[in-house]
Design an enzyme around this catalytic site. Structure first.
Site, PDB file in Angstrom:
ATOM      1  N   SER A 159     -21.011   0.198  -2.932  1.00 58.73           N
ATOM      2  CA  SER A 159     -21.347   0.718  -1.600  1.00 58.73           C
ATOM      3  C   SER A 159     -21.391   2.233  -1.591  1.00 58.73           C
ATOM      4  O   SER A 159     -20.575   2.901  -2.237  1.00 58.73           O
ATOM      5  CB  SER A 159     -20.305   0.258  -0.579  1.00 58.73           C
ATOM      6  OG  SER A 159     -20.484  -1.078  -0.223  1.00 58.73           O
TER       7      SER A 159
ATOM      8  N   ASP B 296     -25.076   3.102   8.892  1.00 63.57           N
ATOM      9  CA  ASP B 296     -23.988   3.059   7.912  1.00 63.57           C
ATOM     10  C   ASP B 296     -24.150   4.185   6.889  1.00 63.57           C
ATOM     11  O   ASP B 296     -24.473   3.956   5.725  1.00 63.57           O
ATOM     12  CB  ASP B 296     -23.979   1.692   7.227  1.00 63.57           C
ATOM     13  CG  ASP B 296     -22.859   1.557   6.214  1.00 63.57           C
ATOM     14  OD1 ASP B 296     -21.843   2.259   6.371  1.00 63.57           O
ATOM     15  OD2 ASP B 296     -23.010   0.746   5.277  1.00 63.57           O
TER      16      ASP B 296
ATOM     17  N   HIS C 194     -19.115   2.878   6.052  1.00 61.24           N
ATOM     18  CA  HIS C 194     -18.046   1.887   5.928  1.00 61.24           C
ATOM     19  C   HIS C 194     -17.102   2.208   4.781  1.00 61.24           C
ATOM     20  O   HIS C 194     -15.963   1.730   4.747  1.00 61.24           O
ATOM     21  CB  HIS C 194     -18.626   0.472   5.781  1.00 61.24           C
ATOM     22  CG  HIS C 194     -19.123   0.146   4.410  1.00 61.24           C
ATOM     23  ND1 HIS C 194     -20.456   0.226   4.060  1.00 61.24           N
ATOM     24  CD2 HIS C 194     -18.481  -0.276   3.296  1.00 61.24           C
ATOM     25  CE1 HIS C 194     -20.598  -0.136   2.799  1.00 61.24           C
ATOM     26  NE2 HIS C 194     -19.419  -0.446   2.307  1.00 61.24           N
TER      27      HIS C 194
END
Length: 263
Positions: free
Chosen positions: A209, A113, A67
């Site tokens: 992230s 992901d 992402h």
């Protein structure tokens, strides 16, 4: 503190509470050369910039979250510094250098992901090093070999729920917990997910992230920061990481880098 990615910058991963929010909250300041495998990443899409973390797994490869690079035109990477770099050490055209997992789809719960970035070659030094991958045998018959063990996460994400990212690298210790904690909290199948949390309200947050979760004793990259609770980073709820041991075969297929194979 560990910091989650800004909520507005990341896609929904799991319906319900889960979303991609990455930062280091209530963490500790990193020392110089403490995390030579951590990379600060910026993904550029039109006029927007998305900050993330990543891990060096070889001289020409970085592992991050899918992402982080979704819809990016360019990605820039900064190596070997505990300060968030304003000038990119390397800027790459995403379509030629970014390899998301082929089964990743942000509109389908955000499973898989994980993404690879093929970089220009960097020379290793005391400031820049790779981190070993785990073996593919970390899970057998659904048993989690990491259960109850401690790992370290690091990033430049938000230091609190209303933060804007940190200029310094922070880190925190998290304990791997049963996947059922994430399933109970987020109400979805946690295929390919490693669940971890802290009893001292340490967490990742916006901007963390894609960053590394490294086993404290084995010194292996066992997780990639993926998602946390919509209730906020300071809440101290369970966190979702992509379980790297589940993706070693794919990483080797794309990059040629395998467990204990630091090319």
């Amino acid at each position: 503190m560990l910091i989650y990615l800004c909520l507005l910058l990341v896609p929904l991963f799991v319906t319900g509470e889960a979303n991609v929010v990455q930062r280091i909250v209530n963490g500790k300041l990193a020392k110089n050369r403490q995390f030579p495998y951590v990379v600060h990443i910026k993904a550029f899409e039109n006029n927007d910039t998305k900050p993330c973390g990543g891990s060096i797994i070889a001289n020409t490869w970085v592992l991050t979250a899918a992402h982080c690079t979704e819809n990016a035109t360019w990605v820039s990477l900064n190596y070997g510094d505990i300060w968030r770099g304003d000038k990119p050490a390397m800027k790459l055209l995403a379509r030629d250098h970014v390899f998301p997992h082929p089964q990743y789809n942000s509109r389908n719960n955000g499973f898989n992901d994980i993404a690879l970035i093929r970089t220009e070659r960097v020379e290793f030094s005391v400031h820049i090093q790779s981190i070993p991958l785990p073996t593919e045998s970390a899970h057998r018959d659904g048993h989690n070999d990491y259960m109850g063990q401690w790992a370290t996460v690091a990033g430049w994400g938000d230091l609190h729920d209303r933060g804007n990212g940190s200029v310094r690298l922070f880190w925190a210790s998290l304990q791997v917990v049963d996947q059922s904690e994430c399933r109970y909290r987020y109400g979805k199948d946690m295929k390919g997910v490693l669940c971890a949390r802290s009893d001292s309200e340490q967490s990742v947050c916006g901007g963390d992230s894609g960053g590394p979760l490294v086993h404290n004793k084995k010194k292996e990259l066992i997780g990639v920061v993926s998602f946390g609770s919509l209730s906020g980073c300071e809440e101290g709820g369970p966190l979702g990481f992509m379980d790297v041991s589940k993706y070693v075969a794919w990483i080797r297929h794309v990059s040629g880098v395998g467990a204990k194979n630091l090319q």
